[in-house]
Scaffold this motif. Structure first.
Motif, mmCIF file in Angstrom:
data_model
loop_
_atom_site.group_PDB
_atom_site.id
_atom_site.type_symbol
_atom_site.label_atom_id
_atom_site.label_comp_id
_atom_site.label_asym_id
_atom_site.label_seq_id
_atom_site.Cartn_x
_atom_site.Cartn_y
_atom_site.Cartn_z
ATOM 1 N N ASP A 82 14.579 -1.990 -9.487
ATOM 2 C CA ASP A 82 15.393 -2.440 -8.350
ATOM 3 C C ASP A 82 16.196 -1.300 -7.718
ATOM 4 O OD1 ASP A 82 16.424 -4.365 -6.587
ATOM 5 O OD2 ASP A 82 18.253 -4.527 -7.775
ATOM 6 N N GLU A 83 16.652 -0.347 -8.539
ATOM 7 C CA GLU A 83 17.532 0.706 -8.024
ATOM 8 C C GLU A 83 16.844 1.614 -7.004
ATOM 9 O OE1 GLU A 83 18.058 3.729 -11.493
ATOM 10 O OE2 GLU A 83 17.216 1.883 -12.343
ATOM 11 N N PHE A 84 15.511 1.637 -6.999
ATOM 12 C CA PHE A 84 14.795 2.497 -6.043
ATOM 13 C C PHE A 84 14.184 1.697 -4.899
ATOM 14 C CE2 PHE A 84 14.198 4.371 -10.358
ATOM 15 C CZ PHE A 84 15.078 5.442 -10.205
ATOM 16 N N ARG A 85 14.373 0.391 -4.917
ATOM 17 C CA ARG A 85 13.689 -0.463 -3.947
ATOM 18 C C ARG A 85 14.062 -0.100 -2.508
ATOM 19 N NH1 ARG A 85 14.488 -6.897 -3.353
ATOM 20 N NH2 ARG A 85 16.567 -6.210 -3.956
ATOM 21 N N GLY A 86 15.346 0.130 -2.246
ATOM 22 C CA GLY A 86 15.794 0.429 -0.887
ATOM 23 C C GLY A 86 15.137 1.673 -0.319
ATOM 24 N N ASN A 87 15.119 2.762 -1.107
ATOM 25 C CA ASN A 87 14.504 4.016 -0.650
ATOM 26 C C ASN A 87 13.013 3.852 -0.393
ATOM 27 O OD1 ASN A 87 16.923 5.327 -0.816
ATOM 28 N ND2 ASN A 87 16.539 6.251 -2.827
ATOM 29 N N ILE A 88 12.351 3.108 -1.283
ATOM 30 C CA ILE A 88 10.903 2.927 -1.154
ATOM 31 C C ILE A 88 10.582 2.066 0.064
ATOM 32 C CG2 ILE A 88 8.916 1.780 -2.237
ATOM 33 C CD1 ILE A 88 9.897 2.955 -4.905
ATOM 34 N N GLN A 89 11.371 1.024 0.300
ATOM 35 C CA GLN A 89 11.146 0.183 1.480
ATOM 36 C C GLN A 89 11.360 0.978 2.773
ATOM 37 O OE1 GLN A 89 13.682 -3.269 0.716
ATOM 38 N NE2 GLN A 89 11.866 -4.536 0.400
ATOM 39 N N ALA A 90 12.400 1.827 2.773
ATOM 40 C CA ALA A 90 12.667 2.650 3.961
ATOM 41 C C ALA A 90 11.506 3.612 4.218
ATOM 42 C CB ALA A 90 13.969 3.427 3.779
ATOM 43 N N ASP A 91 10.963 4.185 3.153
ATOM 44 C CA ASP A 91 9.838 5.104 3.297
ATOM 45 C C ASP A 91 8.598 4.366 3.803
ATOM 46 O OD1 ASP A 91 8.521 7.765 2.754
ATOM 47 O OD2 ASP A 91 7.336 6.474 1.441
ATOM 48 N N LEU A 92 8.360 3.161 3.278
ATOM 49 C CA LEU A 92 7.218 2.366 3.731
ATOM 50 C C LEU A 92 7.353 2.021 5.212
ATOM 51 C CD1 LEU A 92 6.735 -0.043 0.671
ATOM 52 C CD2 LEU A 92 5.093 1.660 1.474
ATOM 53 N N SER A 93 8.578 1.700 5.610
ATOM 54 C CA SER A 93 8.826 1.369 7.015
ATOM 55 C C SER A 93 8.503 2.561 7.921
ATOM 56 C CB SER A 93 10.283 0.944 7.191
ATOM 57 O OG SER A 93 10.550 0.628 8.532
ATOM 58 N N SER A 94 8.842 3.758 7.457
ATOM 59 C CA SER A 94 8.569 4.961 8.257
ATOM 60 C C SER A 94 7.071 5.232 8.372
ATOM 61 C CB SER A 94 9.261 6.181 7.637
ATOM 62 O OG SER A 94 8.613 6.568 6.436
ATOM 63 N N ARG A 95 6.292 4.606 7.482
ATOM 64 C CA ARG A 95 4.834 4.767 7.495
ATOM 65 C C ARG A 95 4.137 3.605 8.209
ATOM 66 N NH1 ARG A 95 3.161 8.511 3.364
ATOM 67 N NH2 ARG A 95 4.966 9.303 2.230
ATOM 68 N N ASN A 96 4.913 2.837 8.973
ATOM 69 C CA ASN A 96 4.379 1.677 9.705
ATOM 70 C C ASN A 96 3.785 0.626 8.779
ATOM 71 O OD1 ASN A 96 5.028 2.917 12.159
ATOM 72 N ND2 ASN A 96 3.030 3.932 12.281
ATOM 73 N N ALA A 97 4.317 0.562 7.558
ATOM 74 C CA ALA A 97 3.846 -0.437 6.597
ATOM 75 C C ALA A 97 4.600 -1.745 6.790
ATOM 76 C CB ALA A 97 4.033 0.073 5.168
ATOM 77 N N ASN A 98 3.978 -2.831 6.397
ATOM 78 C CA ASN A 98 4.558 -4.154 6.536
ATOM 79 C C ASN A 98 4.683 -4.787 5.147
ATOM 80 O OD1 ASN A 98 5.445 -6.586 7.509
ATOM 81 N ND2 ASN A 98 3.440 -7.287 8.206
ATOM 82 N N VAL A 99 5.920 -5.011 4.686
ATOM 83 C CA VAL A 99 6.148 -5.656 3.382
ATOM 84 C C VAL A 99 6.037 -7.167 3.591
ATOM 85 C CG1 VAL A 99 7.727 -5.988 1.452
ATOM 86 C CG2 VAL A 99 7.640 -3.770 2.618
ATOM 87 N N LEU A 100 4.978 -7.758 3.064
ATOM 88 C CA LEU A 100 4.711 -9.184 3.288
ATOM 89 C C LEU A 100 5.480 -10.086 2.346
ATOM 90 C CD1 LEU A 100 0.823 -9.030 3.655
ATOM 91 C CD2 LEU A 100 2.529 -8.924 5.468
ATOM 92 N N ASN A 101 5.654 -9.610 1.111
ATOM 93 C CA ASN A 101 6.251 -10.474 0.096
ATOM 94 C C ASN A 101 6.765 -9.613 -1.043
ATOM 95 O OD1 ASN A 101 6.911 -12.899 -1.212
ATOM 96 N ND2 ASN A 101 4.985 -12.913 -2.337
ATOM 97 N N SER A 102 7.780 -10.095 -1.727
ATOM 98 C CA SER A 102 8.251 -9.396 -2.937
ATOM 99 C C SER A 102 8.639 -10.440 -3.972
ATOM 100 C CB SER A 102 9.432 -8.472 -2.620
ATOM 101 O OG SER A 102 10.512 -9.204 -2.095
ATOM 102 N N GLU A 103 8.377 -10.113 -5.230
ATOM 103 C CA GLU A 103 8.719 -11.023 -6.327
ATOM 104 C C GLU A 103 9.119 -10.182 -7.530
ATOM 105 O OE1 GLU A 103 4.380 -11.823 -8.357
ATOM 106 O OE2 GLU A 103 4.904 -13.053 -6.626
ATOM 107 N N TRP A 104 9.675 -10.865 -8.533
ATOM 108 C CA TRP A 104 10.140 -10.146 -9.717
ATOM 109 C C TRP A 104 9.173 -10.357 -10.865
ATOM 110 C CZ3 TRP A 104 13.791 -6.614 -9.321
ATOM 111 C CH2 TRP A 104 14.622 -6.657 -8.204
ATOM 112 N N ARG A 105 8.853 -9.262 -11.535
ATOM 113 C CA ARG A 105 8.025 -9.295 -12.738
ATOM 114 C C ARG A 105 8.852 -8.651 -13.843
ATOM 115 N NH1 ARG A 105 2.637 -6.521 -11.652
ATOM 116 N NH2 ARG A 105 2.274 -8.328 -10.333
ATOM 117 N N GLY A 106 9.560 -9.491 -14.584
ATOM 118 C CA GLY A 106 10.552 -8.966 -15.522
ATOM 119 C C GLY A 106 11.684 -8.350 -14.728
#
Length: 699
Positions: free
Chosen positions: A624-648
């Motif tokens: 979770d602690e890196f989620r924000g940075n990774i989402q921001a990077d994905l956004s800069s790559r024109n990626a679309n986050v469709l869904n997120s869930e927790w696995r443990g």
């Protein structure tokens, strides 16, 4: 003496990368007495990862065939890769296999490539059993993984075992054995004998209630399969063991249920019951429907080719088989072949219906991963898998059959390549050698393509990902002693049209032999069908001489291979022949070809082109602690986050992103997460690329 057909099992071990396929295969071979001592993936000593590249990287790259014996059965096993770049190895294996063992990690559960291999098994109607592996890992959960198989894969797993403990803990609840829910007994495996010995004990009291709950679920699932058994179950609340096994087998063969086991292959726990499950629940060749195909030759008494043909798994039927893999060899390429009917004999000549040519089968070999054994009887019966040396022109997906009884089986379809790069030899003297090498690699690997660009003089190679092309480049160096320079990978774009366009061309030229004339009218329009390009004719019957019409359609078919305005292959388009006019004595093949080519290219050049780019489906797993940075990077790559869930305690994101933005992403995600995040991806679809990309290409 050959094994009877009903005692043969042709199975694949399939899973997401790092779920433990190769380790499970290694344990199976050890318990089946094929190996004196099991090897390890990390040490690069496993039987099926025999290639130097596989041993170095610690992953499976090439599907490996190997045969072992268990309880009087012959089991032909194919250990397949889990990495998405090598998904074609899974595709071609499942095409010829009768059953599969799907391995899941109890820690990660159902992952992206788990879904891919499950879909591939669905596509070929392959019955399967499940093995939930890595029960000894911290964070392992049998129930969570079991539920994910139900929800994410829409499977219908039936637990035949549950674990005794989970993971590794300091409280004494660590994974130590499995409970057999059919016999209601506990199995504890001896570590000193590497699991070869195990003790059968009563179920520990702490797990008895849980075992009874899961057994009740098992009995309910089985009882629903047969009305008489259901009535008996309501009366006695129990079902006989032989009835449970019989009904589970019947339901598994139909694809209605998936018997599910658990264990830890690395720690030698729970692998033998999986072997028992293979022989008890997965089909023999006799349990599979007869293979279907078409007769490629006209009937002797007239009539057209294309009649429906079937072949049953019997030695009394005419011989036919399917080549599903080709492996380079010093003494001639080795063709992996599934024999569907009849008997394959060394020294025989067979027909390849695709080419219409005859192929010689000079030798038969029983392939044992990196080694091989000559078949002593020089013949193989229906239902078996064998290595063949001799065929010169056969490629993956080709049928080989008796000359007197031709049949063309359905070939193997592979996904479109998504990445390309330019290659050139270190010295100009090696140009011919490069051409020959690329031709050999293309024959062996259907997802590798090499095309010479006449305009630029470059040779463009295409594959399924950066790792795929890197491995092939290393093969050129080691196997063919060919050094090449490579240029930055390019995305394999496609072109389509956004609106219909028509073009009429009248070809009217004098020549030494008289005037040449042909007039044709074509329409190019957007179209979505089973194939990237559709070609059809609206000409009325007998409107055009059949030979001329054939030449017209053939010219169209060859012409579209040239690509669109920018030079990329066309996709989602249809060419329609609206009108054609000929003149007696003036219309020839040359006139038809010239007019058709001009009309085709005129349509393409007049059309409003849209560039399509490959979109990848990604699964990104991060703390979770890196989620924000990774989402921001994905956004800069024109990626679309469709869904997120927790696995443990991990966040799992379902993402769609253009491949052009993902080069070097593996390095970036490690940097953003201190090496703790991971991702997997697979080709999903082609979608419209930004207009700026097209403008840049057109200049």
């Amino acid at each position: 003496m050959s094994t009877s057909i009903d005692q043969i099992r042709n199975i694949g071990i399939i899973a997401h990368i790092d779920a433990g396929k190769t380790t499970t295969t290694e344990r199976i071979l050890y318990y089946a007495k094929f190996l004196h001592r099991p090897g390890g993936v990390d040490e690069g000593t496993t039987a099926t990862d025999f290639d130097e590249e596989e041993a170095k990287r610690g992953i499976t790259i090439y599907s490996a065939a190997i045969t072992c014996k268990w309880n009087g059965h012959t089991i032909n096993i194919i250990d397949t890769p889990g990495h998405v770049d090598f998904t074609a190895e899974v595709e071609r294996s499942l095409r010829v296999l009768d059953g599969a063992v799907v391995v899941f990690s109890a820690m990660e559960g159902v992952e992206a490539q788990s879904e891919t291999v499950w879909r591939q098994a669905d596509k070929y109607n392959v019955p399967r059993i499940c093995f939930i592996n890595k029960m000894d890992r911290i964070g392992a959960s049998f129930e969570r993984t079991f539920e994910e198989i139900q929800k994410r894969l829409r499977g219908n797993p039936v637990a035949l075992q549950i674990p005794i403990g989970e993971g590794t803990t300091s409280t004494g609840d660590s994974f130590s054995g499995v409970i057999d829910l059919i016999k209601m007994q506990a199995l504890f495996y001896d570590q000193e004998s590497m699991g070869d010995q195990f003790e059968v004990q009563e179920i520990p009291e702490a797990y008895l209630e849980k075992a009874q709950e899961w057994r009740a679920k098992l009995l309910e699932s089985v009882a629903e399969l047969d009305e008489a058994v259901l009535e008996q179950y309501y009366e006695t609340e129990d079902i006989a063991e032989d009835v449970i096994v019989r009904l589970l087998r019947e339901a598994t063969l139909k694809g209605d249920l998936q018997p599910t086991f658990c264990g830890s292959s690395l720690n030698y726990i729970g692998v033998q019951p999986v072997l028992d499950g293979v022989t008890s629940f997965l089909p023999s060749p006799l349990d599979r429907p007869p293979v279907e195909g078409i007769n490629p030759q006209p009937k002797k008494r007239g009539g057209e080719a294309g009649g429906h043909e079937t072949r049953g798994p019997s030695v009394d039927e005419p011989m036919c088989g399917l080549v599903f893999k080709i492996q380079a060899d010093k003494h001639g390429d080795l063709c992996f072949m599934r024999v569907y009917s009849g008997q394959l004999k060394s020294g025989s000549r067979l027909l390849n219906p695709r080419t219409g040519k005859k192929e010689l089968v000079s030798q038969l070999w029983r392939v044992q991963a990196g080694a091989r054994e000559k078949v002593e009887t020089d013949s193989i019966d229906a239902g078996d898998i064998i290595g063949v040396i001799g065929p010169k022109e056969a490629v993956t997906g080709d049928t080989l059959c008796e000359i007197q009884h031709p049949i063309l089986l359905e070939t193997i379809s592979f996904p479109e390549t998504v990445i390309s790069m330019a290659v050139e030899p270190e010295s100009s003297a090696d140009r011919k050698k490069l051409e020959d090498t690329l031709q050999k690699l293309s024959r062996q690997d259907p997802t590798f393509k090499a095309v010479a660009n006449e305009e630029t003089g470059q040779t463009i190679v295409s594959g399924m990902g950066e790792l795929h092309l890197e491995v092939l480049r290393n093969r050129m160096q080691k196997e063919f002693n060919l050094s090449v320079r490579v240029h930055k990978p390019r995305v394999s774009y496609r072109e389509t049209v956004t609106a219909a366009v028509e073009k009429e061309v009248e070809f009217n030229r004098p020549s030494a032999n008289g005037n040449m004339y042909f007039k044709v009218k074509l329409r190019l329009e957007p179209f979505k069908g089973d194939k990237p390009i559709s070609i059809k004719s609206q000409l009325k019957p007998n409107e055009l001489n059949p030979e001329l019409e054939k030449e017209l359609m053939e010219t169209l078919r060859l012409g579209v291979d040239g690509g669109g305005q920018v030079g990329f292959p066309l996709m989602n388009v249809q060419f329609v022949v609206l009108d054609a006019q000929s003149r007696e004595g003036e219309t020839s093949d040359v006139a038809v070809e010239a007019a058709t080519s001009e009309a085709l290219h005129g349509c393409i050049m007049d059309a409003k082109i849209q560039l399509l780019e490959p979109i990848m489906k990604m699964e990104v797993v991060t703390p979770d602690e890196f989620r924000g940075n990774i989402q921001a990077d994905l956004s800069s790559r024109n990626a679309n986050v469709l869904n997120s869930e927790w696995r443990g305690d991990l966040c799992v994101m379902e993402v769609e992103a253009p491949l052009s933005q993902l080069f070097g992403y593996s390095t970036q995600i490690r940097s953003l997460s201190q090496g703790r995040a991971s991702f997997s991806m697979e080709p999903l679809k082609y979608a419209a690329a930004p207009q700026s990309v097209l403008k840049e290409m057109i200049g």
